[in-house]
Design a protein around this motif. Sequence first.
Motif, PDB file in Angstrom:
ATOM      1  N   ALA A  81       0.819  -1.214   0.000  1.00 42.54           N
ATOM      2  CA  ALA A  81       0.000   0.000   0.000  1.00 42.54           C
ATOM      3  C   ALA A  81       0.849   1.259   0.000  1.00 42.54           C
ATOM      4  N   CYS A  82       2.096   1.162   0.484  1.00 38.87           N
ATOM      5  CA  CYS A  82       2.981   2.329   0.577  1.00 38.87           C
ATOM      6  C   CYS A  82       3.920   2.457  -0.625  1.00 38.87           C
ATOM      7  N   ASN A  83       3.720   1.621  -1.648  1.00 35.19           N
ATOM      8  CA  ASN A  83       4.609   1.648  -2.817  1.00 35.19           C
ATOM      9  C   ASN A  83       4.734   3.044  -3.415  1.00 35.19           C
ATOM     10  N   GLU A  84       3.592   3.713  -3.576  1.00 33.69           N
ATOM     11  CA  GLU A  84       3.590   5.017  -4.234  1.00 33.69           C
ATOM     12  C   GLU A  84       4.384   6.047  -3.419  1.00 33.69           C
ATOM     13  N   ILE A  85       4.233   5.991  -2.097  1.00 35.82           N
ATOM     14  CA  ILE A  85       4.977   6.930  -1.231  1.00 35.82           C
ATOM     15  C   ILE A  85       6.468   6.666  -1.330  1.00 35.82           C
ATOM     16  N   ARG A  86       6.853   5.387  -1.241  1.00 37.52           N
ATOM     17  CA  ARG A  86       8.274   5.050  -1.350  1.00 37.52           C
ATOM     18  C   ARG A  86       8.843   5.527  -2.675  1.00 37.52           C
ATOM     19  N   GLU A  87       8.101   5.272  -3.758  1.00 39.20           N
ATOM     20  CA  GLU A  87       8.579   5.664  -5.077  1.00 39.20           C
ATOM     21  C   GLU A  87       8.715   7.178  -5.198  1.00 39.20           C
TER      22      GLU A  87
END
Length: 647
Positions: free
Chosen positions: A362-368
Amino acid sequence: MIVAVSGMDSLGERAAKMREALQKSQTITDNVVTILGSFDSRLSVLETAMRPTQIRTHAIRKAHENIDKTLKAAEVILTQFDASRQAEAKILKGPHEDLESYLEAINQLRSNIRFFSGNKGFKSSDAVINNANTLLAKAISKLEDEFKQLLALYSKPVETDRLFECLPESMRPSSESPGNPFGGKNNHHEHQNGTSETGGFKHLTLIPPRILPLLHDLALQMVQAGNQQQLLRIYRDTRSSVLEESLRKLGVEKLSKEDVQRMQWEVLEAKIGNWIHFMRIAVKILFVGERRVCDQIFEGFDTLLDQCFAECTTSSVSMLLSFGDAIARSKRSPEKLFVLLDMYEIMRELHSEVEGVFGGKACNEIRESMFGLTKRLAQTAQETFGDFEEAVEKDATKTAVLDGTVHPLTSYVINYVKFLFDYQTTLKQLFQEFESSGETNSQLANVTMRIMQALQTNLDGKSKQYRDPALTHLFLMNNIHYMVRSVRRSEAKDLLGDDWVQRHRRVVQQHANQYKRTGWSKILQCLSTQGLTSSGGGGSAVPGEGGSGSGASRGLIKDRFKTFNVQFEELHQKQSQWTVPDTELRESLRLAVAEVLLPAYRSFIKRFGPLVESGKNPQKYIRYTAEDLERMLGEFFEGKTLNEPRR
């Protein structure tokens, strides 16, 4: 014979008696068999007569067993009804007074629903189940309200002082400037030291520990009721705004590229320095604290946990990164390189925390988005390197250096390069973003050499502005010497190598020799004997060397002295205005001139001085002793007059 007859009679009597006994026994046997036969028929009659009684007794026993089972079933059902009534009473009261009892009542309702769903034979099962489901829906609705109210009650924006208290001692801002607590500067050395103090960060308590288990129990009931989306919405809406307000209190602003472009450099530099500290506080303190809250409230629901954390932090992360992104995309300029490196450095420092705190799909976008900013900052910094190299080579500033001293461009570029070496570790990481070879040391050396070469190229162009060739060489000598000395005293020496230093020291010496040749060859010609000897007697003469009879004309000697005096005075006036800022280089240059000039002057005085001294007004021609010249040479390159109308 008589005895034998008597024995036979006795034996016969016995045999007769035995026959009689056997006959009686047979009679008895026959009588017993007859009697037993009559018993069998009587038992059959009796059994036939008892069978109805046995059937009635079995039926009665079965009836008793059924009654016991029914009573027990009724007791269970009544118990469920009783428990249901108690649960209903607790639910109607609401969760506010006694949340624990309220949660037990919900669990009891669920138990009742499971019981009646498994006992469909009970004719009122459906009605009971429907009633329980309706009551359960109302209970969960009240539970949502309670979760929302409880979460909101203990969700308050974090005061800035509390965030600062969680920093290691060395990173805490001073209290002298409350409006700008970090002073707007990011001390690179403090930053470097600070990265090793990760363990010094204290945990931030966002919600009291005693409240978290209650929120967990409420969340558990909502999940079991299938209300995950409502739970997600409530948590996101409540916590997201709290995190954003906490960042605003800290001083975080959401700025665009256009906002950044309009700012004065001093203002922008201060904001960048503060942003670096804000990033560290947000990731290592605020977001870590929020992650712990999520972990405890949503324990056991990993997917929901990650989704709630991602959605409640997305807007805060976006708010933080907007400024960094605006800087990375704004117009490049050399002075931005070091703040870009500082920004890149903090993003690299936070890399492991970002991966840990923002783990999960779910946090992929934030990490990216965070790693994407790191890449953009690296890209912009690398492009700024190229811009700087080109700007140095093409610098066309008209800043006049009238005295031939170190040009401002030289000191600026050297300070720039020296400052780069404070960022060696960061630069190596930056080069690795784009290169797979791993030869980061050679890459940094190549960049430095290219910048130095660009500076030399520019200085060569600037040196052509001088009309006096001697000043041209003095200017180049000063500037290249400054480059060499600065490299020798910095870490750049290890990277550029001794070969670079020695090669450029030779260049300095070449320009010093060229200065001496172009600046002093003309005056030295005045002290040569060439053109002074004559074969005829056109006036007073002094005997030539070797007593050849040929001599130098007094008039020519006087002219030489007059010419020498004029030229030396011009050189003194002019070159005492020139500057050699390095004391050692200045003294060595004066000595080099003295070693050529003074022996030639002494020799000329000794040979031709008597001819002038024997005439009228000798002091008019021989104005200076060798000691006078030496003293006056000591005034050269002092930069006494900086403004001269013509060079």
